[in-house]
Design an enzyme around this catalytic site. Structure first.
Site, PDB file in Angstrom:
ATOM      1  N   ASP A   1      37.738  43.432  42.198  1.00 16.21           N
ATOM      2  CA  ASP A   1      38.043  44.651  41.575  1.00 16.21           C
ATOM      3  C   ASP A   1      38.213  44.317  39.916  1.00 16.21           C
ATOM      4  O   ASP A   1      37.676  43.018  39.305  1.00 16.21           O
ATOM      5  CB  ASP A   1      40.047  44.393  41.227  1.00 16.21           C
ATOM      6  CG  ASP A   1      40.443  42.530  40.675  1.00 16.21           C
ATOM      7  OD1 ASP A   1      41.139  43.159  39.663  1.00 16.21           O
ATOM      8  OD2 ASP A   1      40.228  42.001  42.260  1.00 16.21           O
TER       9      ASP A   1
ATOM     10  N   GLU B   1      54.071  44.049  38.723  1.00 18.57           N
ATOM     11  CA  GLU B   1      53.736  42.557  38.712  1.00 18.57           C
ATOM     12  C   GLU B   1      53.995  42.246  37.427  1.00 18.57           C
ATOM     13  O   GLU B   1      54.440  43.268  36.981  1.00 18.57           O
ATOM     14  CB  GLU B   1      52.074  41.202  38.575  1.00 18.57           C
ATOM     15  CG  GLU B   1      51.434  42.796  37.642  1.00 18.57           C
ATOM     16  CD  GLU B   1      49.921  41.709  37.712  1.00 18.57           C
ATOM     17  OE1 GLU B   1      50.056  40.145  37.470  1.00 18.57           O
ATOM     18  OE2 GLU B   1      48.691  42.433  38.393  1.00 18.57           O
TER      19      GLU B   1
END
Length: 252
Positions: free
Chosen positions: A54, A141
């Site tokens: 990613d 998150e």
């Protein structure tokens, strides 16, 4: 008495030398881990056949043909954050990755400071619903001061739920949820199990049972060829399945 003093001095010298050597070894090991030379999860993740990265603007200019040759099968690309931010490298990364044989997806970083509806609109405006690409990812998150002062579960879900619903309606598939183990336990539980789970666990294998996650981010300290940004490391992930099963997750 003299012999005892000599023996004690020798023992002290030996102890000091042993302590110094131990500190040196620990320091070298810590440096190797920090630089990604040694990483405990590499061995644990080696049993998975489908691997990917990613990326975001931190990796800078990416030479996608070179990166795609680094024994990877998929790539998630940062697209948006909150209700207005767009990753400055998204368009170039999206086009470049799609020109390779990688399975490609885009992710949105969840903000706790704006409505889910406007965050969904931001991602929808930037990320095409391209057949053969992975469903959109919502990265949920802690960030900034919210780690110490997080929203309540109700506040978080009031943002997350409409964001997920609007993305699913637009892209025609449940969004993938990326999160940490702590965040999942606190805010999500098993209420979002209809969404594919991408779990972050960079020290050991995930605490989440293997049958409950599809993607595992096992490292944030790898170094590959093909990019030249301010961040020298790149995140590594595995998919719990075959390449054919990964491709089956993509948009129609």
């Amino acid at each position: 008495m003299g012999a005892q003093r000599v023996g004690r001095r020798r023992w002290l010298r030996w102890t000091a030398a042993a302590l110094a050597a131990s500190v040196l070894v620990v320091g070298v090991l810590a440096l190797l881990v920090w630089n990604g030379v040694l990483w405990p999860n590499r061995f644990l993740a080696s049993g998975y056949d489908v691997r990917g990265v990613d990326v975001s603007s931190y990796q800078g200019d990416i030479d996608w043909p070179v990166l795609a040759d680094e024994d990877i099968d998929f790539a998630f690309i940062k697209a948006t954050e909150g209700s207005s931010h767009v990753d400055e490298r998204f368009a170039a990364n999206w086009d470049g990755a799609l020109a390779t044989d990688l399975v490609v997806g885009a992710y949105h970083f969840l903000s706790f400071e704006s409505p889910g509806e406007t965050q969904a609109a931001n991602m929808i405006e930037q990320v095409p619903a391209t057949p053969g690409t992975l469903p959109p990812v919502v990265d949920a998150e802690y960030y900034a001061g919210f780690a110490a002062d997080p929203p309540s579960v109700a506040e978080l879900r009031a943002i997350l739920d409409p964001l997920l619903a609007d993305l699913e309606e637009h892209y025609g598939a449940p969004p993938i949820l990326y999160t940490t183990q702590e965040f999942r336990e606190r805010f999500l539980g098993d209420d979002y199990d209809d969404h594919p789970l991408w779990i972050r666990a960079v020290a050991l294998t995930p605490d989440v049972p293997r049958h409950e996650w599809e993607f595992w981010q096992y490292s944030d300290r790898d170094v590959l060829d093909g990019y030249s940004g301010e961040e020298t490391h790149i995140d590594m992930n595995v998919f719990d399945g075959s390449l054919e099963e990964l491709q089956a997750l993509t948009l129609d």
